[in-house]
Design a protein around this motif. Structure first.
Motif, PDB file in Angstrom:
ATOM      1  N   ALA A 232       0.835  -1.207   0.000  1.00 15.44           N
ATOM      2  CA  ALA A 232       0.000   0.000   0.000  1.00 15.44           C
ATOM      3  C   ALA A 232       0.868   1.255   0.000  1.00 15.44           C
ATOM      4  O   ALA A 232       2.011   1.256   0.445  1.00 15.44           O
ATOM      5  CB  ALA A 232      -0.916  -0.007   1.217  1.00 15.44           C
ATOM      6  N   ASN A 233       0.301   2.358  -0.534  1.00 10.34           N
ATOM      7  CA  ASN A 233       0.939   3.691  -0.519  1.00 10.34           C
ATOM      8  C   ASN A 233       2.271   3.719  -1.259  1.00 10.34           C
ATOM      9  O   ASN A 233       3.200   4.425  -0.872  1.00 10.34           O
ATOM     10  CB  ASN A 233       1.153   4.167   0.927  1.00 10.34           C
ATOM     11  CG  ASN A 233      -0.153   4.229   1.702  1.00 10.34           C
ATOM     12  OD1 ASN A 233      -1.196   4.585   1.148  1.00 10.34           O
ATOM     13  ND2 ASN A 233      -0.101   3.868   2.970  1.00 10.34           N
ATOM     14  N   LEU A 234       2.376   2.925  -2.327  1.00  6.95           N
ATOM     15  CA  LEU A 234       3.590   2.959  -3.155  1.00  6.95           C
ATOM     16  C   LEU A 234       3.365   3.857  -4.367  1.00  6.95           C
ATOM     17  O   LEU A 234       2.239   4.110  -4.785  1.00  6.95           O
ATOM     18  CB  LEU A 234       3.953   1.546  -3.625  1.00  6.95           C
ATOM     19  CG  LEU A 234       4.313   0.535  -2.523  1.00  6.95           C
ATOM     20  CD1 LEU A 234       4.589  -0.829  -3.136  1.00  6.95           C
ATOM     21  CD2 LEU A 234       5.531   1.009  -1.733  1.00  6.95           C
ATOM     22  N   THR A 235       4.457   4.360  -4.944  1.00  9.82           N
ATOM     23  CA  THR A 235       4.356   5.223  -6.125  1.00  9.82           C
ATOM     24  C   THR A 235       4.121   4.425  -7.398  1.00  9.82           C
ATOM     25  O   THR A 235       3.922   4.991  -8.453  1.00  9.82           O
ATOM     26  CB  THR A 235       5.640   6.047  -6.272  1.00  9.82           C
ATOM     27  OG1 THR A 235       6.760   5.155  -6.358  1.00  9.82           O
ATOM     28  CG2 THR A 235       5.825   6.970  -5.068  1.00  9.82           C
ATOM     29  N   PHE A 236       4.191   3.102  -7.304  1.00 11.57           N
ATOM     30  CA  PHE A 236       3.928   2.243  -8.455  1.00 11.57           C
ATOM     31  C   PHE A 236       3.044   1.095  -7.986  1.00 11.57           C
ATOM     32  O   PHE A 236       2.974   0.788  -6.791  1.00 11.57           O
ATOM     33  CB  PHE A 236       5.225   1.713  -9.070  1.00 11.57           C
ATOM     34  CG  PHE A 236       6.135   1.073  -8.073  1.00 11.57           C
ATOM     35  CD1 PHE A 236       6.050  -0.288  -7.791  1.00 11.57           C
ATOM     36  CD2 PHE A 236       7.075   1.835  -7.399  1.00 11.57           C
ATOM     37  CE1 PHE A 236       6.878  -0.871  -6.875  1.00 11.57           C
ATOM     38  CE2 PHE A 236       7.913   1.242  -6.464  1.00 11.57           C
ATOM     39  CZ  PHE A 236       7.823  -0.113  -6.199  1.00 11.57           C
ATOM     40  N   ASN A 237       2.375   0.462  -8.942  1.00  5.37           N
ATOM     41  CA  ASN A 237       1.406  -0.575  -8.606  1.00  5.37           C
ATOM     42  C   ASN A 237       2.028  -1.959  -8.762  1.00  5.37           C
ATOM     43  O   ASN A 237       2.578  -2.285  -9.815  1.00  5.37           O
ATOM     44  CB  ASN A 237       0.185  -0.439  -9.522  1.00  5.37           C
ATOM     45  CG  ASN A 237      -0.924  -1.411  -9.136  1.00  5.37           C
ATOM     46  OD1 ASN A 237      -0.914  -1.941  -8.035  1.00  5.37           O
ATOM     47  ND2 ASN A 237      -1.858  -1.624 -10.045  1.00  5.37           N
ATOM     48  N   LEU A 238       1.948  -2.778  -7.707  1.00  5.47           N
ATOM     49  CA  LEU A 238       2.475  -4.141  -7.751  1.00  5.47           C
ATOM     50  C   LEU A 238       1.388  -5.180  -7.982  1.00  5.47           C
ATOM     51  O   LEU A 238       1.685  -6.369  -8.062  1.00  5.47           O
ATOM     52  CB  LEU A 238       3.200  -4.464  -6.438  1.00  5.47           C
ATOM     53  CG  LEU A 238       4.484  -3.673  -6.172  1.00  5.47           C
ATOM     54  CD1 LEU A 238       5.045  -4.056  -4.813  1.00  5.47           C
ATOM     55  CD2 LEU A 238       5.516  -3.925  -7.251  1.00  5.47           C
ATOM     56  N   ARG A 239       0.151  -4.729  -8.080  1.00  6.47           N
ATOM     57  CA  ARG A 239      -0.949  -5.666  -8.233  1.00  6.47           C
ATOM     58  C   ARG A 239      -1.395  -5.748  -9.681  1.00  6.47           C
ATOM     59  O   ARG A 239      -1.250  -4.806 -10.449  1.00  6.47           O
ATOM     60  CB  ARG A 239      -2.120  -5.249  -7.347  1.00  6.47           C
ATOM     61  CG  ARG A 239      -1.776  -5.267  -5.858  1.00  6.47           C
ATOM     62  CD  ARG A 239      -2.964  -4.878  -5.030  1.00  6.47           C
ATOM     63  NE  ARG A 239      -2.676  -4.936  -3.600  1.00  6.47           N
ATOM     64  CZ  ARG A 239      -3.543  -4.627  -2.653  1.00  6.47           C
ATOM     65  NH1 ARG A 239      -4.775  -4.217  -2.996  1.00  6.47           N
ATOM     66  NH2 ARG A 239      -3.202  -4.707  -1.387  1.00  6.47           N
ATOM     67  N   LEU A 240      -1.968  -6.896 -10.062  1.00  6.30           N
ATOM     68  CA  LEU A 240      -2.451  -7.115 -11.419  1.00  6.30           C
ATOM     69  C   LEU A 240      -3.970  -6.973 -11.449  1.00  6.30           C
ATOM     70  O   LEU A 240      -4.671  -7.431 -10.538  1.00  6.30           O
ATOM     71  CB  LEU A 240      -2.063  -8.510 -11.905  1.00  6.30           C
ATOM     72  CG  LEU A 240      -0.565  -8.814 -12.022  1.00  6.30           C
ATOM     73  CD1 LEU A 240      -0.360 -10.256 -12.451  1.00  6.30           C
ATOM     74  CD2 LEU A 240       0.106  -7.865 -13.007  1.00  6.30           C
ATOM     75  N   SER A 241      -4.445  -6.345 -12.513  1.00  2.00           N
ATOM     76  CA  SER A 241      -5.891  -6.288 -12.706  1.00  2.00           C
ATOM     77  C   SER A 241      -6.366  -7.629 -13.240  1.00  2.00           C
ATOM     78  O   SER A 241      -5.572  -8.500 -13.601  1.00  2.00           O
ATOM     79  CB  SER A 241      -6.247  -5.168 -13.693  1.00  2.00           C
ATOM     80  OG  SER A 241      -5.678  -5.437 -14.965  1.00  2.00           O
ATOM     81  N   ASP A 242      -7.683  -7.814 -13.326  1.00  2.00           N
ATOM     82  CA  ASP A 242      -8.223  -9.073 -13.830  1.00  2.00           C
ATOM     83  C   ASP A 242      -7.798  -9.313 -15.270  1.00  2.00           C
ATOM     84  O   ASP A 242      -7.487 -10.446 -15.666  1.00  2.00           O
ATOM     85  CB  ASP A 242      -9.756  -9.057 -13.731  1.00  2.00           C
ATOM     86  CG  ASP A 242     -10.226  -9.023 -12.282  1.00  2.00           C
ATOM     87  OD1 ASP A 242      -9.413  -9.400 -11.414  1.00  2.00           O
ATOM     88  OD2 ASP A 242     -11.383  -8.617 -12.030  1.00  2.00           O
ATOM     89  N   THR A 243      -7.776  -8.254 -16.070  1.00  2.00           N
ATOM     90  CA  THR A 243      -7.366  -8.391 -17.470  1.00  2.00           C
ATOM     91  C   THR A 243      -5.901  -8.777 -17.568  1.00  2.00           C
ATOM     92  O   THR A 243      -5.513  -9.658 -18.368  1.00  2.00           O
ATOM     93  CB  THR A 243      -7.607  -7.075 -18.222  1.00  2.00           C
ATOM     94  OG1 THR A 243      -8.974  -6.687 -18.094  1.00  2.00           O
ATOM     95  CG2 THR A 243      -7.251  -7.224 -19.704  1.00  2.00           C
ATOM     96  N   GLU A 244      -5.048  -8.141 -16.765  1.00  2.73           N
ATOM     97  CA  GLU A 244      -3.615  -8.459 -16.780  1.00  2.73           C
ATOM     98  C   GLU A 244      -3.350  -9.868 -16.277  1.00  2.73           C
ATOM     99  O   GLU A 244      -2.491 -10.578 -16.812  1.00  2.73           O
ATOM    100  CB  GLU A 244      -2.855  -7.442 -15.919  1.00  2.73           C
ATOM    101  CG  GLU A 244      -2.852  -6.037 -16.499  1.00  2.73           C
ATOM    102  CD  GLU A 244      -2.293  -5.013 -15.532  1.00  2.73           C
ATOM    103  OE1 GLU A 244      -1.809  -3.969 -15.982  1.00  2.73           O
ATOM    104  OE2 GLU A 244      -2.345  -5.282 -14.299  1.00  2.73           O
ATOM    105  N   ARG A 245      -4.104 -10.289 -15.273  1.00  6.05           N
ATOM    106  CA  ARG A 245      -3.919 -11.644 -14.756  1.00  6.05           C
ATOM    107  C   ARG A 245      -4.335 -12.682 -15.791  1.00  6.05           C
ATOM    108  O   ARG A 245      -3.688 -13.725 -15.949  1.00  6.05           O
ATOM    109  CB  ARG A 245      -4.738 -11.817 -13.473  1.00  6.05           C
ATOM    110  CG  ARG A 245      -4.482 -13.159 -12.774  1.00  6.05           C
ATOM    111  CD  ARG A 245      -5.242 -13.265 -11.462  1.00  6.05           C
ATOM    112  NE  ARG A 245      -4.726 -12.316 -10.475  1.00  6.05           N
ATOM    113  CZ  ARG A 245      -5.347 -11.192 -10.128  1.00  6.05           C
ATOM    114  NH1 ARG A 245      -6.522 -10.878 -10.700  1.00  6.05           N
ATOM    115  NH2 ARG A 245      -4.840 -10.387  -9.231  1.00  6.05           N
ATOM    116  N   GLU A 246      -5.414 -12.421 -16.532  1.00 10.27           N
ATOM    117  CA  GLU A 246      -5.866 -13.353 -17.572  1.00 10.27           C
ATOM    118  C   GLU A 246      -4.851 -13.438 -18.704  1.00 10.27           C
ATOM    119  O   GLU A 246      -4.574 -14.522 -19.218  1.00 10.27           O
ATOM    120  CB  GLU A 246      -7.228 -12.888 -18.103  1.00 10.27           C
ATOM    121  CG  GLU A 246      -7.838 -13.822 -19.133  1.00 10.27           C
ATOM    122  CD  GLU A 246      -9.194 -13.342 -19.608  1.00 10.27           C
ATOM    123  OE1 GLU A 246      -9.745 -13.964 -20.532  1.00 10.27           O
ATOM    124  OE2 GLU A 246      -9.688 -12.327 -19.055  1.00 10.27           O
TER     125      GLU A 246
END
Length: 296
Positions: A232-246
Protein backbone atom coordinates in the motif's frame (compact mmCIF):
# COMPACT_ATOMS: atom_id res chain seq x y z
CA UNK A 1 18.70 -33.63 30.06
CA UNK A 2 18.37 -30.96 32.78
CA UNK A 3 20.92 -28.17 32.91
CA UNK A 4 21.40 -25.59 35.61
CA UNK A 5 23.14 -22.22 35.31
CA UNK A 6 24.20 -19.54 37.80
CA UNK A 7 20.60 -18.84 38.58
CA UNK A 8 19.45 -22.43 38.70
CA UNK A 9 18.63 -23.58 35.21
CA UNK A 10 17.84 -27.08 34.07
CA UNK A 11 17.77 -29.09 30.83
CA UNK A 12 17.14 -32.78 30.15
CA UNK A 13 16.18 -35.20 27.40
CA UNK A 14 12.86 -33.53 27.65
CA UNK A 15 14.83 -30.76 29.25
CA UNK A 16 13.98 -28.06 31.76
CA UNK A 17 15.64 -25.05 33.41
CA UNK A 18 14.43 -23.46 36.64
CA UNK A 19 15.43 -20.91 39.24
CA UNK A 20 12.46 -20.79 41.64
CA UNK A 21 12.88 -22.30 45.10
CA UNK A 22 9.38 -23.80 44.94
CA UNK A 23 10.00 -25.10 41.45
CA UNK A 24 13.62 -26.18 41.65
CA UNK A 25 15.34 -28.47 39.23
CA UNK A 26 15.21 -31.45 41.55
CA UNK A 27 11.48 -30.94 42.16
CA UNK A 28 11.01 -30.96 38.41
CA UNK A 29 13.24 -33.99 38.00
CA UNK A 30 11.24 -35.85 40.65
CA UNK A 31 7.99 -34.88 38.91
CA UNK A 32 9.14 -36.75 35.80
CA UNK A 33 10.18 -39.71 37.91
CA UNK A 34 6.77 -39.71 39.60
CA UNK A 35 4.97 -39.56 36.24
CA UNK A 36 7.00 -42.51 34.91
CA UNK A 37 6.28 -44.58 38.03
CA UNK A 38 2.55 -43.83 37.73
CA UNK A 39 2.72 -45.14 34.16
CA UNK A 40 4.07 -48.38 35.67
CA UNK A 41 7.49 -47.90 34.11
CA UNK A 42 10.74 -48.91 35.78
CA UNK A 43 13.06 -46.04 36.70
CA UNK A 44 16.76 -46.37 37.48
CA UNK A 45 18.43 -43.40 39.18
CA UNK A 46 22.19 -42.86 39.21
CA UNK A 47 22.37 -40.75 42.36
CA UNK A 48 25.48 -38.57 42.64
CA UNK A 49 24.03 -35.35 44.11
CA UNK A 50 21.58 -36.57 46.77
CA UNK A 51 20.97 -39.73 48.76
CA UNK A 52 18.23 -42.29 48.26
CA UNK A 53 16.08 -41.01 51.13
CA UNK A 54 15.92 -37.49 49.69
CA UNK A 55 15.24 -38.79 46.20
CA UNK A 56 12.32 -40.96 47.35
CA UNK A 57 10.82 -38.21 49.53
CA UNK A 58 7.43 -37.11 48.17
CA UNK A 59 7.08 -39.96 45.66
CA UNK A 60 4.04 -42.23 45.70
CA UNK A 61 4.91 -45.00 48.15
CA UNK A 62 2.98 -47.69 46.29
CA UNK A 63 4.94 -47.04 43.10
CA UNK A 64 8.43 -46.70 44.55
CA UNK A 65 8.98 -50.44 44.17
CA UNK A 66 9.72 -49.77 40.51
CA UNK A 67 12.32 -47.13 41.47
CA UNK A 68 15.85 -48.53 41.59
CA UNK A 69 18.35 -46.17 43.21
CA UNK A 70 22.04 -46.79 42.52
CA UNK A 71 23.92 -45.07 45.30
CA UNK A 72 26.87 -43.04 44.07
CA UNK A 73 26.23 -40.26 46.58
CA UNK A 74 28.26 -41.65 49.48
CA UNK A 75 31.32 -42.56 47.39
CA UNK A 76 31.05 -41.19 43.82
CA UNK A 77 34.77 -41.63 43.07
CA UNK A 78 35.07 -45.16 44.42
CA UNK A 79 37.54 -44.43 47.21
CA UNK A 80 36.24 -47.44 49.18
CA UNK A 81 35.73 -50.99 48.04
CA UNK A 82 32.09 -50.97 49.10
CA UNK A 83 30.84 -48.53 46.44
CA UNK A 84 28.44 -50.16 44.00
CA UNK A 85 28.19 -47.21 41.61
CA UNK A 86 30.95 -44.74 40.75
CA UNK A 87 31.75 -42.12 38.13
CA UNK A 88 34.20 -44.48 36.45
CA UNK A 89 31.38 -46.93 35.77
CA UNK A 90 29.71 -44.44 33.45
CA UNK A 91 30.12 -46.38 30.20
CA UNK A 92 27.70 -48.42 28.11
CA UNK A 93 29.00 -51.84 29.12
CA UNK A 94 28.98 -51.25 32.90
CA UNK A 95 25.70 -49.32 32.90
CA UNK A 96 23.99 -52.08 30.91
CA UNK A 97 25.28 -54.68 33.37
CA UNK A 98 24.08 -52.55 36.29
CA UNK A 99 20.59 -52.14 34.85
CA UNK A 100 20.22 -55.80 33.86
CA UNK A 101 20.42 -56.85 37.50
CA UNK A 102 16.81 -55.75 37.97
CA UNK A 103 15.18 -57.25 34.86
CA UNK A 104 14.25 -56.02 31.38
CA UNK A 105 15.99 -52.70 30.73
CA UNK A 106 14.48 -51.82 27.35
CA UNK A 107 11.39 -50.45 29.09
CA UNK A 108 13.54 -48.60 31.63
CA UNK A 109 14.00 -44.86 32.10
CA UNK A 110 17.50 -43.91 33.24
CA UNK A 111 17.80 -40.78 35.41
CA UNK A 112 21.25 -39.26 35.96
CA UNK A 113 21.48 -36.96 38.98
CA UNK A 114 23.70 -35.33 38.02
CA UNK A 115 25.80 -35.34 34.86
CA UNK A 116 28.05 -32.67 36.34
CA UNK A 117 29.73 -35.24 38.58
CA UNK A 118 30.47 -37.35 35.53
CA UNK A 119 31.67 -34.48 33.34
CA UNK A 120 34.04 -33.21 36.05
CA UNK A 121 35.89 -36.53 36.14
CA UNK A 122 35.49 -37.93 32.62
CA UNK A 123 36.17 -36.24 29.30
CA UNK A 124 33.14 -34.63 27.57
CA UNK A 125 33.62 -36.73 24.38
CA UNK A 126 33.51 -39.93 26.44
CA UNK A 127 30.35 -38.81 28.26
CA UNK A 128 28.66 -37.74 25.03
CA UNK A 129 29.57 -41.05 23.41
CA UNK A 130 27.97 -43.01 26.26
CA UNK A 131 24.82 -40.85 26.16
CA UNK A 132 24.59 -41.35 22.40
CA UNK A 133 25.01 -45.13 22.76
CA UNK A 134 22.34 -45.26 25.46
CA UNK A 135 19.92 -43.27 23.33
CA UNK A 136 20.55 -44.89 19.94
CA UNK A 137 21.51 -48.40 21.00
CA UNK A 138 18.19 -49.19 22.64
CA UNK A 139 19.78 -49.91 26.02
CA UNK A 140 17.02 -47.91 27.74
CA UNK A 141 13.79 -46.29 26.59
CA UNK A 142 14.76 -42.78 27.68
CA UNK A 143 17.52 -40.90 29.47
CA UNK A 144 16.90 -37.92 31.75
CA UNK A 145 19.92 -36.07 33.12
CA UNK A 146 20.46 -33.10 35.44
CA UNK A 147 23.38 -30.81 34.59
CA UNK A 148 24.75 -27.85 36.56
CA UNK A 149 25.77 -25.78 33.55
CA UNK A 150 27.58 -23.06 35.48
CA UNK A 151 30.22 -25.64 36.41
CA UNK A 152 31.20 -26.30 32.79
CA UNK A 153 32.34 -24.46 29.70
CA UNK A 154 29.67 -23.35 27.26
CA UNK A 155 30.91 -25.75 24.58
CA UNK A 156 30.58 -28.71 26.94
CA UNK A 157 27.02 -27.75 27.88
CA UNK A 158 26.13 -27.20 24.22
CA UNK A 159 27.52 -30.59 23.18
CA UNK A 160 25.57 -32.44 25.87
CA UNK A 161 22.34 -30.50 25.20
CA UNK A 162 22.69 -31.16 21.47
CA UNK A 163 22.15 -34.85 22.17
CA UNK A 164 18.79 -34.18 23.81
CA UNK A 165 15.60 -34.53 21.81
CA UNK A 166 14.02 -31.78 23.93
CA UNK A 167 15.44 -28.93 25.97
CA UNK A 168 13.41 -26.89 28.45
CA UNK A 169 14.88 -23.66 29.79
CA UNK A 170 13.17 -22.47 32.92
CA UNK A 171 13.13 -18.92 34.29
CA UNK A 172 11.20 -17.38 37.21
CA UNK A 173 7.61 -16.42 36.58
CA UNK A 174 5.84 -13.29 37.78
CA UNK A 175 4.27 -15.16 40.69
CA UNK A 176 6.34 -16.96 43.28
CA UNK A 177 4.82 -20.38 42.62
CA UNK A 178 5.22 -20.40 38.85
CA UNK A 179 8.07 -20.59 36.37
CA UNK A 180 8.52 -19.88 32.67
CA UNK A 181 9.51 -22.84 30.51
CA UNK A 182 11.14 -22.24 27.14
CA UNK A 183 10.83 -25.55 25.35
CA UNK A 184 12.87 -26.60 22.32
CA UNK A 185 11.97 -29.89 20.64
CA UNK A 186 13.96 -31.54 17.86
CA UNK A 187 12.23 -34.07 15.64
CA UNK A 188 14.00 -36.96 13.89
CA UNK A 189 13.71 -35.07 10.59
CA UNK A 190 15.67 -32.16 12.08
CA UNK A 191 12.73 -29.82 12.50
CA UNK A 192 12.99 -27.57 15.57
CA UNK A 193 9.87 -26.45 17.46
CA UNK A 194 10.03 -23.76 20.15
CA UNK A 195 7.32 -22.65 22.55
CA UNK A 196 6.87 -21.07 25.98
CA UNK A 197 4.63 -22.03 28.90
CA UNK A 198 4.05 -20.89 32.47
CA UNK A 199 3.86 -23.80 34.90
CA UNK A 200 4.07 -24.76 38.56
CA UNK A 201 4.67 -27.98 40.46
CA UNK A 202 2.00 -29.23 42.86
CA UNK A 203 2.65 -30.90 46.21
CA UNK A 204 2.10 -34.33 44.64
CA UNK A 205 4.91 -33.52 42.12
CA UNK A 206 2.55 -33.13 39.17
CA UNK A 207 3.23 -30.31 36.73
CA UNK A 208 0.44 -27.79 36.22
CA UNK A 209 0.60 -25.71 33.03
CA UNK A 210 -0.78 -22.25 33.79
CA UNK A 211 -0.89 -20.57 30.36
CA UNK A 212 1.16 -19.45 27.41
CA UNK A 213 2.76 -16.09 28.28
CA UNK A 214 2.08 -13.05 26.15
CA UNK A 215 5.05 -11.17 24.77
CA UNK A 216 5.94 -8.25 27.07
CA UNK A 217 5.40 -4.83 25.55
CA UNK A 218 3.35 -6.14 22.65
CA UNK A 219 0.32 -3.89 22.28
CA UNK A 220 -2.65 -4.16 20.00
CA UNK A 221 -1.31 -1.31 17.88
CA UNK A 222 1.87 -3.32 17.31
CA UNK A 223 -0.21 -6.25 16.07
CA UNK A 224 -2.13 -4.02 13.73
CA UNK A 225 1.11 -2.61 12.34
CA UNK A 226 2.30 -6.15 11.57
CA UNK A 227 -0.85 -6.75 9.50
CA UNK A 228 -0.47 -3.61 7.33
CA UNK A 229 -0.30 -4.34 3.59
CA UNK A 230 3.32 -3.67 2.49
CA UNK A 231 2.17 -2.90 -1.09
CA UNK A 232 0.00 0.00 0.00
CA UNK A 233 0.94 3.69 -0.52
CA UNK A 234 3.59 2.96 -3.15
CA UNK A 235 4.36 5.22 -6.13
CA UNK A 236 3.93 2.24 -8.46
CA UNK A 237 1.41 -0.57 -8.61
CA UNK A 238 2.48 -4.14 -7.75
CA UNK A 239 -0.95 -5.67 -8.23
CA UNK A 240 -2.45 -7.12 -11.42
CA UNK A 241 -5.89 -6.29 -12.71
CA UNK A 242 -8.22 -9.07 -13.83
CA UNK A 243 -7.37 -8.39 -17.47
CA UNK A 244 -3.61 -8.46 -16.78
CA UNK A 245 -3.92 -11.64 -14.76
CA UNK A 246 -5.87 -13.35 -17.57
CA UNK A 247 -3.27 -12.29 -20.15
CA UNK A 248 -0.50 -13.60 -17.90
CA UNK A 249 -2.16 -17.01 -17.62
CA UNK A 250 -2.52 -17.27 -21.42
CA UNK A 251 1.10 -16.30 -22.09
CA UNK A 252 3.12 -19.15 -23.61
CA UNK A 253 6.39 -19.53 -21.77
CA UNK A 254 9.62 -19.96 -23.77
CA UNK A 255 11.36 -23.33 -23.98
CA UNK A 256 8.11 -25.21 -23.32
CA UNK A 257 7.68 -28.28 -25.52
CA UNK A 258 4.64 -28.44 -27.77
CA UNK A 259 2.48 -31.57 -27.91
CA UNK A 260 4.02 -32.54 -31.25
CA UNK A 261 7.58 -32.34 -29.90
CA UNK A 262 6.68 -34.27 -26.76
CA UNK A 263 5.05 -37.01 -28.83
CA UNK A 264 8.07 -37.26 -31.15
CA UNK A 265 10.51 -37.51 -28.26
CA UNK A 266 8.52 -40.08 -26.35
CA UNK A 267 7.41 -42.32 -29.23
CA UNK A 268 10.23 -42.14 -31.77
CA UNK A 269 11.09 -45.55 -33.24
CA UNK A 270 14.57 -47.07 -33.55
CA UNK A 271 16.64 -45.51 -36.33
CA UNK A 272 14.18 -42.72 -36.90
CA UNK A 273 15.12 -39.12 -36.71
CA UNK A 274 13.25 -35.87 -37.18
CA UNK A 275 14.15 -32.22 -37.04
CA UNK A 276 11.49 -30.15 -35.38
CA UNK A 277 11.51 -26.40 -35.65
CA UNK A 278 9.08 -24.07 -33.99
CA UNK A 279 9.10 -20.63 -35.64
CA UNK A 280 9.61 -17.72 -33.33
CA UNK A 281 7.61 -14.52 -33.66
CA UNK A 282 10.83 -12.53 -34.09
CA UNK A 283 12.33 -14.67 -36.89
CA UNK A 284 13.55 -12.61 -39.89
CA UNK A 285 12.36 -14.84 -42.75
CA UNK A 286 12.09 -13.60 -46.35
CA UNK A 287 9.69 -15.72 -48.45
CA UNK A 288 11.16 -14.37 -51.76
CA UNK A 289 14.77 -15.22 -50.86
CA UNK A 290 14.87 -18.18 -48.42
CA UNK A 291 18.69 -18.30 -48.64
CA UNK A 292 19.21 -14.62 -47.98
CA UNK A 293 20.98 -15.35 -44.69
CA UNK A 294 23.60 -17.41 -46.61
CA UNK A 295 24.81 -14.50 -48.74
CA UNK A 296 28.33 -13.38 -48.04
Amino acid sequence: MLTEHGTPRYDYDKSVKQNSASCSGRHLLKSFISAALNREEAVHVLGYDVGEEEMRDGLNGSATGRLHFHNAYTDPLGWTDQSACTVNQFCLEKLTHLLKQTGNIKSTILVIDSLSWVLRHLSPPAVCKTLHQLRKGGAVRAVIGLLHADMHQRGTVGSVCHLASSVIQVAPGIKGDEALAKITRRSKSGKVIQEEELFSINEDLTVKVQSKPSQPGLKQNDTEEQEVDPTANLTFNLRLSDTEREAKEKLALPFVFSKEKKSALLHSGPGSGRILYEPDANDDYDQEDPDDDLDV
